[in-house]
Each structure stands twice: as C-alpha cells, then as structure tokens.
Design an enzyme around this catalytic site. Structure first.
Site, PDB file in Angstrom:
ATOM      1  N   HIS A 276     107.392 -13.912  81.578  1.00 21.33           N
ATOM      2  CA  HIS A 276     106.633 -13.667  82.809  1.00 21.33           C
ATOM      3  C   HIS A 276     107.551 -13.750  84.027  1.00 21.33           C
ATOM      4  O   HIS A 276     107.503 -12.894  84.921  1.00 21.33           O
ATOM      5  CB  HIS A 276     105.498 -14.678  82.912  1.00 21.33           C
ATOM      6  CG  HIS A 276     104.808 -14.700  84.241  1.00 21.33           C
ATOM      7  ND1 HIS A 276     103.710 -13.907  84.518  1.00 21.33           N
ATOM      8  CD2 HIS A 276     105.062 -15.404  85.375  1.00 21.33           C
ATOM      9  CE1 HIS A 276     103.320 -14.132  85.763  1.00 21.33           C
ATOM     10  NE2 HIS A 276     104.123 -15.035  86.303  1.00 21.33           N
ATOM     11  N   GLU A 277     108.397 -14.780  84.062  1.00 14.77           N
ATOM     12  CA  GLU A 277     109.329 -14.936  85.189  1.00 14.77           C
ATOM     13  C   GLU A 277     110.360 -13.804  85.214  1.00 14.77           C
ATOM     14  O   GLU A 277     110.729 -13.311  86.283  1.00 14.77           O
ATOM     15  CB  GLU A 277     110.033 -16.296  85.098  1.00 14.77           C
ATOM     16  CG  GLU A 277     109.107 -17.494  85.171  1.00 14.77           C
ATOM     17  CD  GLU A 277     108.342 -17.567  86.478  1.00 14.77           C
ATOM     18  OE1 GLU A 277     108.848 -17.060  87.501  1.00 14.77           O
ATOM     19  OE2 GLU A 277     107.219 -18.114  86.475  1.00 14.77           O
ATOM     20  N   HIS A 280     109.006 -10.867  86.938  1.00 17.28           N
ATOM     21  CA  HIS A 280     109.133 -10.902  88.402  1.00 17.28           C
ATOM     22  C   HIS A 280     110.475 -10.316  88.840  1.00 17.28           C
ATOM     23  O   HIS A 280     110.543  -9.557  89.816  1.00 17.28           O
ATOM     24  CB  HIS A 280     109.010 -12.338  88.906  1.00 17.28           C
ATOM     25  CG  HIS A 280     107.600 -12.848  88.962  1.00 17.28           C
ATOM     26  ND1 HIS A 280     106.594 -12.199  89.641  1.00 17.28           N
ATOM     27  CD2 HIS A 280     107.028 -13.965  88.422  1.00 17.28           C
ATOM     28  CE1 HIS A 280     105.478 -12.880  89.532  1.00 17.28           C
ATOM     29  NE2 HIS A 280     105.702 -13.953  88.789  1.00 17.28           N
ATOM     30  N   GLU A 354     101.753 -11.162  90.199  1.00 19.81           N
ATOM     31  CA  GLU A 354     101.506 -11.972  89.004  1.00 19.81           C
ATOM     32  C   GLU A 354     100.935 -11.119  87.877  1.00 19.81           C
ATOM     33  O   GLU A 354     101.306 -11.282  86.707  1.00 19.81           O
ATOM     34  CB  GLU A 354     100.557 -13.127  89.331  1.00 19.81           C
ATOM     35  CG  GLU A 354     101.138 -14.184  90.259  1.00 19.81           C
ATOM     36  CD  GLU A 354     102.397 -14.812  89.713  1.00 19.81           C
ATOM     37  OE1 GLU A 354     102.455 -15.080  88.493  1.00 19.81           O
ATOM     38  OE2 GLU A 354     103.333 -15.022  90.511  1.00 19.81           O
ATOM     39  N   ASP A 358     102.655 -10.581  84.321  1.00 23.48           N
ATOM     40  CA  ASP A 358     101.894 -10.801  83.081  1.00 23.48           C
ATOM     41  C   ASP A 358     101.980  -9.568  82.187  1.00 23.48           C
ATOM     42  O   ASP A 358     102.149  -9.676  80.964  1.00 23.48           O
ATOM     43  CB  ASP A 358     100.425 -11.087  83.395  1.00 23.48           C
ATOM     44  CG  ASP A 358     100.192 -12.501  83.906  1.00 23.48           C
ATOM     45  OD1 ASP A 358     101.131 -13.313  83.845  1.00 23.48           O
ATOM     46  OD2 ASP A 358      99.076 -12.790  84.368  1.00 23.48           O
TER      47      ASP A 358
END
Length: 412
Positions: A276-277, A280, A354, A358
C-alpha cells in the site's frame, strides 16, 4: 477596516470555530454505537467491542474537557489583552527586534506546554494505560518531553529568527525569501528526519535476514520498487499500537516497521501494508502532497506579506504600532477559515490517494491480505468503525475502513 471590527472578527472566528468543532465531535459520538456493517463483523468480538465503545466515549468526554479549557484560556487572553501584555514585557527586556519576537513566542510556547502537559499526562497514564495501550514509563515520558521541547525551541527558534531577519531587510517582499527558506527546511527535514531526528527518540534496527525481509524485497522487486533500507523501530517502548511508514526521499527513503506491527501480523499482511505504501510512491502521492503544501504555504505568506506592516491588524490585539509577531497571530486567526477549507480539500485528495494505494495491492493480487491487515490494525488500535459522514468529510485523511474494504472487494 478598523481595529475594533478586526477584533470582533477574530473573536467571532474563535467562538464559531470552537462551537463548530464541538458540534462535529458530538455528531460523530452519536454514531459510535451504530450497527457495524456485515463485512466488518469479524473485527471485534463482543467483549472487545464493549471495550472499544468505552474507549471512544472516554476519549470523547476527555476531548470536550481539554478543548473547552483551551478555548476558555484563548478567550481570556484575547479579552484581557494578553498579547499586548506579553508584548510589553518583552519590550522591557530587550531592544533587539529579533529577540523580542523570539521571547514573545517563547513565552506563549512555554505557557501552552504548561497548560497542555497535565492533559497529556492524564491521557497517557490514565486513559491509554486503562485500555492497555500505554507502555511509556515516567522516565521515558519526561525524557521525550525534554527532548521534544528543546528540539522544537532550537529548530523553530532558528527558523523564526531567520524569517524575522528577512522581514527586517525586505519588508513587503519578505514572503518570497521566507517561502524559499521554509520550503528548503521542509525538504531538508523530509530527507534527514529519519536519520537525524528519530534516533533521538527511538532505536531503529535494520531488519534481519529472514522470511519477512525476503518477502518484502521479493515484492518490491516484482513491483519495480528499489528499496534496501528496511528498519524495525521500537514503538513498543511507548505504546502497543501498531504502525508502519515510509520516510525519506530519493536514495534516503526507507521502510520503517513498528515492532508491534510485526508481532501482530503475519508476513503476508505486513507485505500488503507495505505494498500500500509503495502504491503511494508509484502514484507520486508524496511528491504531489509536498508540492500542494508548498503552494499553500506560498499563498499564505504572500497574503500575509501585505498585512505584516498593518497598524490595524496589530491594533486589533491591543498593540498600536505595527508589530510582526502580533500581526502574525491576528492574521493566522483570520486566515484559519481559509486554512480549514484548504484542509478539507487536502483531506479529500488524501482519501482519493488512499483508494489508489489500496488498488495497487489489488493489482498485485494481495488485496485479501491488506483487508485482513486493516481489520487487525483497527481491532488492535480500537478504531471507530462507524464515523459520522460530517467527521469523515471534514477531518479524515483516510477513508473509513468500511469504504476501503468495500472497494477492495467490489473492484469499484
């Protein structure tokens, strides 16, 4: 506009802001006990849910007390000409303008610390301990307090002194150089925070070779993301709450895992959280947010540049002659509704980011592990599963857990 009108505008903003915050918090509290959606039914068992409800309501009541107290103090300072009173004190101490500004803000900084410290102690050693989160010892708490206070004084004081010096040299156009200075400082902290600041408070240890490190590196390679700096941070010395984050820029970026996260989750779940990070980074959210923040700061400084020398702005807080620090306080209060609107827009964009991060896990076939990881984090941290829509819209930088999982499941 006369100083009297400006004063009443400032007073109105503070009062309306406090009432607005209390209404939003109240509306959110009315949703604490709403039925949990079926897809989140496995987050809490019966006993854990009762404990979570108690935790949220206790924090809500504590928040009312602490915010109300802060409001009363702020109102008293404003109505009793407290800013002018402190300004007169620093004028008697020194004739050096930069030192006057530093002393002025220093006095209010110390006062703010003394006011907030009892609340911080109660929250840490009563509420957080009662619900099994706090692991901070009094020694660690005191050491953290002294270190963070000293660090804040040194860094903020140096930055403020440079800004005031620039203002003394350039006046109306000071905002340009101040903007460059603040931007440079922010970028510097973004690069070196993890290697210079964090070690003052926490121990960071490279993740040892083994199943978890191999799994992380394998996924990073598969995702085309170069990362070799993976560290474990001893978050358990202060709290049992779990977390993970990326920090640094360029070659200095690193993955930081809380030791509590590793204890709580399976390897696949940790990898999903980090995926997930990585999402980003792949979508350049970090850089976009940084650019947005820089632009927002530039706009605020640009507007303030026109009012820094305003006699009316300073007189609104009881100081007849235009004074940089008095004008700054008045401006920040008047500007706060604009800042709130910008924060709402920023939160909207953050929630969108976000969802994209995801979705990155979904694209790599590990969304089911992210779902179980998010549920474990929510359960472990006793998160609110039914936030009020107003609160989400105004304050949430992350979508509610229900919305995130629904999108991961439905491919929407």
């Amino acid at each position: 506009m006369t100083p009297e009108i400006l004063f009443y505008i400032i007073l109105s903003i503070i009062i309306i802001g406090c009432i607005f915050d209390q209404v939003v918090d109240y509306k959110n509290a009315t949703w604490f006990s709403k039925p949990i959606p079926d897809i989140l039914s496995d987050v809490y068992d019966v006993e854990k849910y009762k404990k979570q409800q108690s935790y949220m309501f206790e924090n809500y009541r504590f928040g009312i007390i602490s915010s109300s107290f802060s409001f009363v103090v702020m109102l008293a300072v404003l109505l009793c000409n407290g800013f002018a009173f402190v300004n007169n004190i620093v004028l008697k101490i020194t004739d050096l303008y930069i030192l006057q500004v530093l002393l002025f803000f220093g006095i209010f900084y110390v006062a703010t610390i003394l006011i907030s410290l009892p609340f911080s102690i109660y929250e840490t050693f009563v509420i957080e301990k009662k619900y099994g989160f706090n692991t901070t010892t009094p020694q660690v708490f005191i050491t953290d307090f002294l270190k963070s206070t000293l660090l804040s004084i040194l860094l903020s004081g140096a930055l403020l002194a440079l800004i005031v010096y620039i203002y003394m040299l350039t006046h109306a156009h000071f905002w340009i150089l101040a903007w460059v200075l603040i931007t440079a400082f922010s970028l510097f902290m973004g690069v070196f925070y993890s290697t210079w600041i964090v070690p003052l408070f926490n121990k960071q240890t490279p993740l040892e070779e083994g199943e978890l490190r191999t799994a992380i590196q394998d996924f990073a390679a598969k995702a085309g993301f170069n990362i070799s700096n993976i560290f474990i941070i001893d978050g358990s010395k202060r709290s049992t709450k779990a977390n993970a984050y990326f920090t640094g820029l360029g070659k200095r970026k690193r993955i930081v895992l809380y030791d509590t996260l590793i204890q709580e989750m399976a390897t696949d779940e940790v990898v999903a959280v980090l995926a997930h990070e990585i999402g980003h980074y792949k979508h350049k959210h970090i850089y976009k947010s940084m650019i947005y923040g820089i632009i927002q700061m530039g706009i605020m400084l640009f507007i303030f540049g026109y009012f820094a020398a305003s006699n009316e702005l300073s007189a609104a807080l009881g100081v007849e002659k235009a004074t940089f620090h008095i004008a700054l306080i008045a401006f920040v209060i008047i500007y706060s509704p604009v800042s709130t609107l910008l924060d709402i827009f920023s939160n909207m964009q953050s929630r969108k980011n976000e969802y994209q991060a995801d979705n990155f896990t979904k694209e790599h076939g590990i969304s089911e592990h992210l779902i179980t990881a998010l549920k474990k984090l929510s359960s472990h941290n006793m998160s609110n599963l039914t936030p009020h829509p107003w609160c989400v819209f105004l304050e949430y930088s992350h979508p509610p857990l229900y919305e995130r999982i629904k999108k991961l499941i439905t491919n929407s």
